[in-house]
Scaffold this motif. Sequence first.
Motif, PDB file in Angstrom:
ATOM      1  N   SER A 171      -9.495  -6.070  -4.435  1.00 12.01           N
ATOM      2  CA  SER A 171      -8.177  -5.924  -3.896  1.00 12.01           C
ATOM      3  C   SER A 171      -8.234  -6.990  -2.432  1.00 12.01           C
ATOM      4  CB  SER A 171      -7.913  -4.637  -3.483  1.00 12.01           C
ATOM      5  OG  SER A 171      -8.617  -4.046  -2.563  1.00 12.01           O
ATOM      6  N   LEU A 172      -6.896  -7.127  -2.062  1.00 11.19           N
ATOM      7  CA  LEU A 172      -6.773  -8.034  -0.985  1.00 11.19           C
ATOM      8  C   LEU A 172      -5.612  -7.141   0.132  1.00 11.19           C
ATOM      9  CD1 LEU A 172      -7.221 -10.749   0.569  1.00 11.19           C
ATOM     10  CD2 LEU A 172      -5.361 -11.527  -0.609  1.00 11.19           C
ATOM     11  N   GLU A 173      -5.957  -7.387   1.409  1.00  9.98           N
ATOM     12  CA  GLU A 173      -4.956  -6.670   2.260  1.00  9.98           C
ATOM     13  C   GLU A 173      -4.609  -7.900   3.211  1.00  9.98           C
ATOM     14  OE1 GLU A 173      -4.537  -3.433   2.345  1.00  9.98           O
ATOM     15  OE2 GLU A 173      -6.378  -3.077   0.939  1.00  9.98           O
ATOM     16  N   PHE A 174      -3.430  -8.132   3.225  1.00 14.43           N
ATOM     17  CA  PHE A 174      -2.776  -9.463   3.779  1.00 14.43           C
ATOM     18  C   PHE A 174      -1.338  -9.278   4.430  1.00 14.43           C
ATOM     19  CE2 PHE A 174      -1.438  -9.476  -0.410  1.00 14.43           C
ATOM     20  CZ  PHE A 174      -0.381  -9.688  -0.466  1.00 14.43           C
ATOM     21  N   THR A 204       0.985  -1.139  -0.017  1.00 11.53           N
ATOM     22  CA  THR A 204       0.022   0.199  -0.037  1.00 11.53           C
ATOM     23  C   THR A 204       0.748   1.160  -0.147  1.00 11.53           C
ATOM     24  OG1 THR A 204      -1.815  -0.952   1.384  1.00 11.53           O
ATOM     25  CG2 THR A 204      -1.610   1.157   1.239  1.00 11.53           C
ATOM     26  N   ALA A 205       1.086   1.838  -1.022  1.00 10.58           N
ATOM     27  CA  ALA A 205       1.878   3.092  -1.333  1.00 10.58           C
ATOM     28  C   ALA A 205       0.996   4.133  -1.533  1.00 10.58           C
ATOM     29  CB  ALA A 205       2.931   2.680  -2.393  1.00 10.58           C
ATOM     30  N   PRO A 206       1.465   5.291  -1.718  1.00 10.80           N
ATOM     31  CA  PRO A 206       0.703   6.578  -2.287  1.00 10.80           C
ATOM     32  C   PRO A 206       0.393   6.194  -3.487  1.00 10.80           C
ATOM     33  CG  PRO A 206       2.802   7.198  -0.779  1.00 10.80           C
ATOM     34  CD  PRO A 206       2.817   5.747  -1.116  1.00 10.80           C
ATOM     35  N   ALA A 207      -0.869   6.626  -3.985  1.00 14.95           N
ATOM     36  CA  ALA A 207      -1.336   5.936  -5.451  1.00 14.95           C
ATOM     37  C   ALA A 207      -0.103   5.665  -6.164  1.00 14.95           C
ATOM     38  CB  ALA A 207      -2.273   7.129  -5.924  1.00 14.95           C
ATOM     39  N   SER A 208      -0.006   4.539  -6.750  1.00 13.49           N
ATOM     40  CA  SER A 208       1.075   4.048  -7.585  1.00 13.49           C
ATOM     41  C   SER A 208       0.446   3.203  -8.446  1.00 13.49           C
ATOM     42  CB  SER A 208       1.953   3.520  -6.847  1.00 13.49           C
ATOM     43  OG  SER A 208       1.639   2.295  -6.127  1.00 13.49           O
ATOM     44  N   ALA A 226       1.103  -6.045   3.369  1.00 15.26           N
ATOM     45  CA  ALA A 226       1.138  -6.240   1.811  1.00 15.26           C
ATOM     46  C   ALA A 226      -0.364  -6.001   1.494  1.00 15.26           C
ATOM     47  CB  ALA A 226       1.569  -7.825   1.414  1.00 15.26           C
ATOM     48  N   HIS A 227      -0.447  -5.677   0.174  1.00 13.62           N
ATOM     49  CA  HIS A 227      -1.679  -5.253  -0.511  1.00 13.62           C
ATOM     50  C   HIS A 227      -1.623  -5.647  -1.696  1.00 13.62           C
ATOM     51  CE1 HIS A 227      -5.119  -2.420  -1.840  1.00 13.62           C
ATOM     52  NE2 HIS A 227      -4.124  -2.289  -2.863  1.00 13.62           N
ATOM     53  N   TRP A 228      -2.660  -6.234  -2.414  1.00 11.40           N
ATOM     54  CA  TRP A 228      -2.714  -6.045  -4.154  1.00 11.40           C
ATOM     55  C   TRP A 228      -4.020  -5.684  -4.420  1.00 11.40           C
ATOM     56  CZ3 TRP A 228       0.385  -7.291  -8.010  1.00 11.40           C
ATOM     57  CH2 TRP A 228      -0.097  -7.557  -9.143  1.00 11.40           C
ATOM     58  N   GLY A 229      -3.954  -4.832  -5.484  1.00 13.69           N
ATOM     59  CA  GLY A 229      -5.061  -4.357  -5.854  1.00 13.69           C
ATOM     60  C   GLY A 229      -5.164  -4.582  -7.573  1.00 13.69           C
ATOM     61  N   ALA A 230      -5.888  -5.462  -7.912  1.00 14.61           N
ATOM     62  CA  ALA A 230      -6.101  -5.908  -9.309  1.00 14.61           C
ATOM     63  C   ALA A 230      -6.599  -4.831 -10.299  1.00 14.61           C
ATOM     64  CB  ALA A 230      -7.184  -7.051  -9.490  1.00 14.61           C
ATOM     65  N   LEU A 231      -6.013  -4.462 -11.299  1.00 10.20           N
ATOM     66  CA  LEU A 231      -6.214  -3.487 -12.474  1.00 10.20           C
ATOM     67  C   LEU A 231      -7.644  -4.052 -13.120  1.00 10.20           C
ATOM     68  CD1 LEU A 231      -2.833  -2.121 -13.355  1.00 10.20           C
ATOM     69  CD2 LEU A 231      -4.295  -1.186 -11.670  1.00 10.20           C
ATOM     70  N   TYR A 232      -7.861  -5.192 -13.328  1.00  8.88           N
ATOM     71  CA  TYR A 232      -8.936  -5.643 -13.819  1.00  8.88           C
ATOM     72  C   TYR A 232      -9.579  -6.595 -13.079  1.00  8.88           C
ATOM     73  CZ  TYR A 232      -5.460  -9.242 -15.555  1.00  8.88           C
ATOM     74  OH  TYR A 232      -4.722 -10.502 -15.628  1.00  8.88           O
ATOM     75  N   PRO A 233     -10.636  -6.873 -12.756  1.00  5.71           N
ATOM     76  CA  PRO A 233     -11.623  -7.656 -11.808  1.00  5.71           C
ATOM     77  C   PRO A 233     -11.822  -9.143 -12.223  1.00  5.71           C
ATOM     78  CG  PRO A 233     -13.256  -6.578 -13.534  1.00  5.71           C
ATOM     79  CD  PRO A 233     -12.075  -5.912 -13.877  1.00  5.71           C
ATOM     80  N   SER A 234     -10.504  -9.581 -12.347  1.00  3.88           N
ATOM     81  CA  SER A 234     -10.334 -11.220 -12.534  1.00  3.88           C
ATOM     82  C   SER A 234      -9.578 -11.984 -11.518  1.00  3.88           C
ATOM     83  CB  SER A 234      -9.629 -11.415 -14.146  1.00  3.88           C
ATOM     84  OG  SER A 234      -9.267 -12.576 -14.204  1.00  3.88           O
TER      85      SER A 234
END
Length: 534
Positions: free
Chosen positions: A293-296, A8-12, A432-440
């Motif tokens: 997205s997933l916060e983990f 999770t960084a500033p909007a990247s 850690a954080h993962w934000g998917a750029l497409y909903p798959s």
Amino acid sequence: MPRSPMFTAPASLSLALVLALACAGCSGGTKDSGGSAGTGGFSVAVAEPDHLTPGRSTVGWDQLRVLFAPLVKVDAKGGISYVQAKSVTSTDARHWTIKLRSGWKFHNGEAVTAQSYADAWNATAYAPNGWAGNGQLTGIEGYAALNPAKGKPKTKTLSGVKVVDATTLDVTLTSPDSQFPLQLTPSQLGFYPMPKAAFKDPKGYDKKPIGNGPFRMTSAWKADEGTTVSAYAAYRGPKPKSSEITFKSYADLNTAYTDVQAGNIDLAYVPVSKYGQAKADFGDRLHTYDAPSLEFMGLPLQDRKFDDVRLRKALSMAIDRSAVNKAIYGGLYTSATSLTPSSEVGAETDICDACAFDPAAAKKLLKEAGGWSGKLTITYPGGLGLDELYKAVANQLRQNLDIPDVRAQPTADWAEFSEKAFGGKITGLNHAHWGALYPSMQATLRGIFTKAGGCQVCSHYSDGDVDKLLQKADSAADTTAAAKLYNEAQKRILQDFPVIPLFYGSYIYASTPKVTGVTVGPADVELSRISVVG
């Protein structure tokens, strides 16, 4: 604005075999709703963009999604509708034909053609340009030639992108990929088209891009201030609900939040540090969407102390996610019960048994795994409003597992955290954080749990069985088959339990009474659907 592929960084930056994309569930999506753009304008808080050329940008999400129209859009249920594209079809998931709607124009009057897409994709994929969206095009044949391990590329064009005629583009992938249509959605900025003017004056274009979307930029972006965009009268898609949008640059989203309360700006993304008070502050003017997205927490799987899966599951089962969510985030998050959130097409939830809070079972598992001795640290980036979260998690691990020395340990800032993570210098748990750029599910599972994934450093995990399942899913014959295989892959990963899922993320915005129609969905907030009251 809030999207962030890893940690999770500033909007990247970053990231259903819809063979029947001309199917019953796919609407045209671009019929004129009648009338012209609404009257009046509103203001939006944004982070200062690094670039406004689509393939280069890592921060200019909100601006670019109104200046440009995507090929397709995806709704909350995974249904695809066409925007600039008329159809996206394939018979084998490897060879795709994209048919464009004719008559569309860039804001300077130039026709939007298949060549407009080919030129933009080639520029983004060409390694020497160093554009941020480069990785979004890795699946297209010829990408490797534009990104050699050593030396300068011997070509400047993707061999897998062929312009058939003005409105037809043939795309060949390196291998079958059932999720390709989902990758053409608004958040994948590397797939937008660009006019010829973009290549004649790249520097000027980067400050005042010419798009094909519902709004046009009438004045260049002013550093640390912003600009105002106006409704584009010749736009062939649904007309925007307002006549203009003013983007105001903010270095601190907490300041933007306060400005919405004061009525100085009409819409802003709610920073995590304000989640606990947001409902009380804004009531029905708080707009949320369960994000892909997933916060983990990541685990140092290279450390033999974490070899036993029972230990890893014990750590997870000792965390009361619901209590943390309520106390710190005002209930705005959703406790994770899988590796893929329900906002990703076909994703199953409620499949992570070790995500359920059960301190008695956690103690039993820890004992079976040989217990824990010594210090246990949770490293996270300081300055991003994460202190209360990890203090709470540390307290729960300490109390529920009887581990005396559990420490929530912030770094000085994001830069130090990133350096430690990529340098393999974190010895305990890590944020850690993962934000998917497409909903798959593909985006999340490949991103975190494969060697080539953008967040592999988050999990330190890969497995041959998982790779095979993902490859089968990519090549599946239909959406149902693909979803089944992606779900099998995540269930297989959960057997090894390489990470500790915490929450599914959210897109959350606050607005003033001046605006209505604020809608948040898979592609974030829909600015063109917002209208001004009165």
